[in-house]
Design an enzyme around this catalytic site. Structure first.
Site, mmCIF file in Angstrom:
data_model
loop_
_atom_site.group_PDB
_atom_site.id
_atom_site.type_symbol
_atom_site.label_atom_id
_atom_site.label_comp_id
_atom_site.label_asym_id
_atom_site.label_seq_id
_atom_site.Cartn_x
_atom_site.Cartn_y
_atom_site.Cartn_z
ATOM 1 N N CYS A 1 8.945 9.127 -55.820
ATOM 2 C CA CYS A 1 7.980 9.125 -54.725
ATOM 3 C C CYS A 1 8.443 10.165 -53.708
ATOM 4 O O CYS A 1 9.312 10.970 -54.003
ATOM 5 C CB CYS A 1 7.801 7.742 -54.115
ATOM 6 S SG CYS A 1 9.249 7.114 -53.262
ATOM 7 N N CYS B 1 3.771 6.652 -55.843
ATOM 8 C CA CYS B 1 3.049 6.825 -54.576
ATOM 9 C C CYS B 1 1.587 6.415 -54.767
ATOM 10 O O CYS B 1 1.101 6.314 -55.888
ATOM 11 C CB CYS B 1 3.142 8.254 -54.071
ATOM 12 S SG CYS B 1 3.529 9.440 -55.313
ATOM 13 N N CYS C 1 1.472 12.770 -54.194
ATOM 14 C CA CYS C 1 2.615 12.465 -55.055
ATOM 15 C C CYS C 1 3.309 13.757 -55.451
ATOM 16 O O CYS C 1 2.647 14.749 -55.757
ATOM 17 C CB CYS C 1 2.158 11.752 -56.319
ATOM 18 S SG CYS C 1 1.628 10.073 -56.054
#
Length: 158
Positions: free
Chosen positions: A7, A79, A87
């Site tokens: 992430c 994400c 992302c």
């Protein structure tokens, strides 16, 4: 096989994923986590939640994808595109999938609402990891089949 949970900040969702995966996975499967812009510290509520579930956080820290100790075989972004997050795109020669989940670290509200958000995120992550670990080992060798299964797992909502 090494799985990278990726992430942006590597302080909450990716660390919840890494620690939960390593807690549940058999020998031969290992997770790491990283961020494209690491926060530099783990979210205290993520650490507290993992501890409350009996999952060790020893040795986990917020780290950059530039300093990975191993090359991943699979990259799972966690994400939330639905929340407007961008992302990070891992460009190495790996199998990629997206298991987006909202970041409980950004929830504002009462103590109960924040705790519920963390529990919900953990529940989704754990359900997805359990589904991954339930795949027949023969599926792990067929990249196209594995990719399809991983993408389907990313839709599980606990």
């Amino acid at each position: 096989m090494n799985i990278l949970f990726l992430c942006t900040g590597n302080s909450c969702r990716s660390v919840l994923s890494e620690a939960t995966f390593n807690h549940l996975a058999p020998v031969g499967l290992k997770a790491i986590s990283a961020g494209s812009q690491p926060a530099g510290q783990l979210h205290p509520r993520a650490v507290s939640l993992l501890t409350s579930k009996g999952i060790s956080t020893e040795g986990y820290y917020s780290k950059s994808w530039d300093n990975l100790p191993v090359m991943p075989d699979i990259v799972v972004t966690v994400c939330s595109n639905a929340a407007g997050e961008t992302c990070p795109a891992y460009l190495g020669p790996v199998l990629r999938t997206h298991w987006g989940v909202d970041d409980p670290g950004h929830v504002v509200g009462t103590e109960e609402e924040i705790t519920a958000a963390f529990e919900k995120t953990y529940g989704i992550i754990r359900a997805r990891i359990e589904a991954f670990l339930a795949l027949p080992m023969t599926d792990l060798d067929d990249k196209a089949k594995l990719k399809a299964e991983l993408d389907k797992i990313g839709t599980i909502l606990a």
